[in-house]
Design a protein around this motif. Structure first.
Motif, PDB file in Angstrom:
ATOM      1  N   ARG A   1      25.229 -12.773 -15.430  1.00 56.11           N
ATOM      2  CA  ARG A   1      23.562 -12.068 -16.097  1.00 56.11           C
ATOM      3  C   ARG A   1      22.573 -11.768 -16.556  1.00 56.11           C
ATOM      4  O   ARG A   1      21.734 -12.165 -16.727  1.00 56.11           O
ATOM      5  N   ALA A   2      23.259 -13.145 -17.653  1.00 60.21           N
ATOM      6  CA  ALA A   2      22.496 -14.031 -18.711  1.00 60.21           C
ATOM      7  C   ALA A   2      21.425 -14.449 -18.299  1.00 60.21           C
ATOM      8  O   ALA A   2      20.793 -14.984 -18.303  1.00 60.21           O
ATOM      9  N   ALA A   3      21.689 -14.945 -17.132  1.00 60.55           N
ATOM     10  CA  ALA A   3      20.755 -16.700 -16.229  1.00 60.55           C
ATOM     11  C   ALA A   3      21.143 -16.089 -14.057  1.00 60.55           C
ATOM     12  O   ALA A   3      22.140 -16.538 -13.630  1.00 60.55           O
ATOM     13  N   PRO A   4      20.739 -14.678 -14.021  1.00 62.11           N
ATOM     14  CA  PRO A   4      20.427 -14.997 -12.654  1.00 62.11           C
ATOM     15  C   PRO A   4      20.513 -15.455 -11.359  1.00 62.11           C
ATOM     16  O   PRO A   4      19.905 -17.253 -12.042  1.00 62.11           O
ATOM     17  N   VAL A   5      21.695 -15.754 -10.465  1.00 60.09           N
ATOM     18  CA  VAL A   5      21.059 -16.904  -9.635  1.00 60.09           C
ATOM     19  C   VAL A   5      20.308 -16.764  -8.793  1.00 60.09           C
ATOM     20  O   VAL A   5      19.430 -15.646  -8.540  1.00 60.09           O
ATOM     21  N   LYS A   6      19.222 -18.133  -8.686  1.00 59.40           N
ATOM     22  CA  LYS A   6      18.190 -18.005  -8.507  1.00 59.40           C
ATOM     23  C   LYS A   6      18.621 -18.206  -6.623  1.00 59.40           C
ATOM     24  O   LYS A   6      19.359 -18.348  -6.423  1.00 59.40           O
ATOM     25  N   LEU A   7      17.560 -17.578  -5.965  1.00 55.42           N
ATOM     26  CA  LEU A   7      17.775 -18.058  -4.154  1.00 55.42           C
ATOM     27  C   LEU A   7      17.228 -19.508  -4.146  1.00 55.42           C
ATOM     28  O   LEU A   7      16.881 -20.136  -5.166  1.00 55.42           O
ATOM     29  N   GLY A   8      18.103 -19.782  -3.434  1.00 57.16           N
ATOM     30  CA  GLY A   8      18.637 -20.956  -2.985  1.00 57.16           C
ATOM     31  C   GLY A   8      19.855 -21.628  -3.596  1.00 57.16           C
ATOM     32  O   GLY A   8      20.455 -22.903  -3.657  1.00 57.16           O
ATOM     33  N   GLU A   9      20.778 -21.276  -4.825  1.00 54.41           N
ATOM     34  CA  GLU A   9      21.190 -21.544  -5.419  1.00 54.41           C
ATOM     35  C   GLU A   9      22.783 -20.441  -5.614  1.00 54.41           C
ATOM     36  O   GLU A   9      23.075 -19.518  -5.430  1.00 54.41           O
ATOM     37  N   GLY A  10      24.282 -21.207  -5.311  1.00 58.85           N
ATOM     38  CA  GLY A  10      25.202 -21.051  -5.246  1.00 58.85           C
ATOM     39  C   GLY A  10      25.395 -20.324  -3.751  1.00 58.85           C
ATOM     40  O   GLY A  10      24.511 -20.810  -3.002  1.00 58.85           O
ATOM     41  N   ALA A  11      26.755 -19.819  -3.888  1.00 56.78           N
ATOM     42  CA  ALA A  11      27.139 -18.950  -2.968  1.00 56.78           C
ATOM     43  C   ALA A  11      26.134 -18.195  -2.354  1.00 56.78           C
ATOM     44  O   ALA A  11      25.168 -18.113  -0.874  1.00 56.78           O
ATOM     45  N   VAL A  12      25.508 -17.667  -3.064  1.00 54.63           N
ATOM     46  CA  VAL A  12      24.995 -16.029  -2.745  1.00 54.63           C
ATOM     47  C   VAL A  12      23.233 -16.620  -2.322  1.00 54.63           C
ATOM     48  O   VAL A  12      22.629 -15.898  -1.151  1.00 54.63           O
ATOM     49  N   GLY A  13      22.646 -17.592  -3.377  1.00 52.71           N
ATOM     50  CA  GLY A  13      21.753 -18.332  -3.720  1.00 52.71           C
ATOM     51  C   GLY A  13      21.041 -18.513  -2.013  1.00 52.71           C
ATOM     52  O   GLY A  13      20.331 -18.696  -0.982  1.00 52.71           O
ATOM     53  N   HIS A  14      22.248 -19.267  -1.567  1.00 51.85           N
ATOM     54  CA  HIS A  14      22.550 -20.403  -0.135  1.00 51.85           C
ATOM     55  C   HIS A  14      22.564 -19.269   1.421  1.00 51.85           C
ATOM     56  O   HIS A  14      21.494 -18.896   2.096  1.00 51.85           O
ATOM     57  N   ALA A  15      23.380 -18.497   1.507  1.00 53.02           N
ATOM     58  CA  ALA A  15      22.825 -17.191   1.740  1.00 53.02           C
ATOM     59  C   ALA A  15      22.144 -16.275   2.483  1.00 53.02           C
ATOM     60  O   ALA A  15      21.191 -16.447   3.411  1.00 53.02           O
TER      61      ALA A  15
END
Length: 333
Positions: free
Chosen positions: A82-96
């Protein structure tokens, strides 16, 4: 995820059936949306044989994923996301989200594409296997679902398919909430403006606005695009020059700027630019006490009063004159 133990396989099948039934029941229930999302996260954890689940909403303007529901996650893990939201392309949800396709990671500690802070989070939380499924409407990303497991090994195509069902259920809930929110805002605006117009003029004006809002909802692909266009329709129908949308962050007790529409004007462009990084204190509502607004601005006052606040002439309101009139040329709010 496969197993040679028939009893384990049967238990997993039963858990998957129970999870799908719970997802269907949650979507059909009249519960609060946040509670329904938590139930879907819990069900997604069971149907995939995972230890954790997180559900995200996607902010197209900021190009990052906002955590909206979790199951089985520690506070330190959710706090970091929550403090640093996942960016598009980052991590699993960002990659998906970036690929518009599921990503099944057998081991987050060795997968080359899963690195940086997301790998460190996985290491600290003890999670090895991770799977993410995007939520997509048309050409637009709307969010995603991620499940995590302590033991390494791919989740498999069957689990991914079940998670996609959970993602579709969440997407349907987002659409329903959008319709309810817009309907509620429309009702509030009707009540606030009724005193300034004759009954016939008001009826005609809002009938046209209702038709325009309905058309916008049917044509918009994303929640963000729909809200921005609805704000534009409302402003144009009522003769207003600018409208803003604020989203409540329940964890931080803050109102965060989420978008705006305005006519072409240097003053209003400056106004929306100032709001872009602004956050407003917004204490949670309590039946026992209502916080009192004290010269904190229109948005804060409206939040505290739990309803519309109207100033026909801000130059006659000492607390709003300098901020709205002198800096941005706004006289009615």
């Amino acid at each position: 995820m496969t197993s040679s133990d028939p009893r384990h396989e049967l238990e997993l099948r039963n858990a998957q059936v129970r999870g799908l039934v719970e997802i269907g029941g949650a979507v059909a229930s009249a519960l609060d949306l946040d509670e329904v999302l938590r139930r879907i996260a819990a069900a997604a954890t069971r149907i995939s044989g995972a230890d954790q689940c997180s559900i995200y909403d996607y902010d197209e303007q900021a190009r990052h994923f906002l955590l909206i529901a979790v199951h089985g996650m520690e506070d330190s893990h959710t706090g970091a996301l929550r403090a640093a939201p996942v960016k598009l392309g980052e991590g699993a949800v960002g990659h998906a989200g970036a690929t518009r396709a599921p990503w099944d990671i057998a081991d987050a500690l060795t997968e080359p594409g899963y690195d940086g802070r997301m790998r460190e989070l996985a290491r600290r939380s003890g999670m090895r296997a991770i799977a993410a499924v995007p939520m997509v409407r048309g050409d637009h990303i709307t969010g995603g679902i991620v499940v995590r497991r302590r033991t390494p090994g791919a989740f498999g195509a069957e689990c991914i398919g079940l998670l996609q069902i959970a993602a579709q259920a969440t997407l349907a809930l987002q659409n329903e909430k959008l319709l309810r929110d817009i309907d509620q805002k429309n009702r509030e605006l009707l009540a606030a403006h009724a005193a300034t117009e004759t009954r016939n003029q008001t009826t005609e004006k809002y009938r046209a606005m209702e038709h325009a809002v309905t058309r916008v909802l049917s044509e918009s692909d994303t929640t963000g695009a729909a809200i921005t266009r609805v704000i534009q329709v409302i402003c144009e129908c009522l003769g207003w020059a600018c409208g803003t949308h604020w989203r409540w962050d329940a964890k931080a007790c803050l109102l965060r700027y989420a978008g705006a529409w305005q006519v072409a004007s240097p003053g209003l462009e400056k106004f929306t630019a100032v709001n872009f990084s602004r956050v407003i204190d917004a204490p949670a509502w309590s039946p026992d006490a209502v916080p009192v607004a004290a010269n904190r601005g229109l948005v804060f006052q409206s939040w505290c009063e739990r309803g519309p606040v109207v100033f026909n002439d801000v130059t006659r309101s000492e607390e709003h004159t300098s901020e709205l009139q002198s800096r941005f040329g706004i006289s009615y709010a």
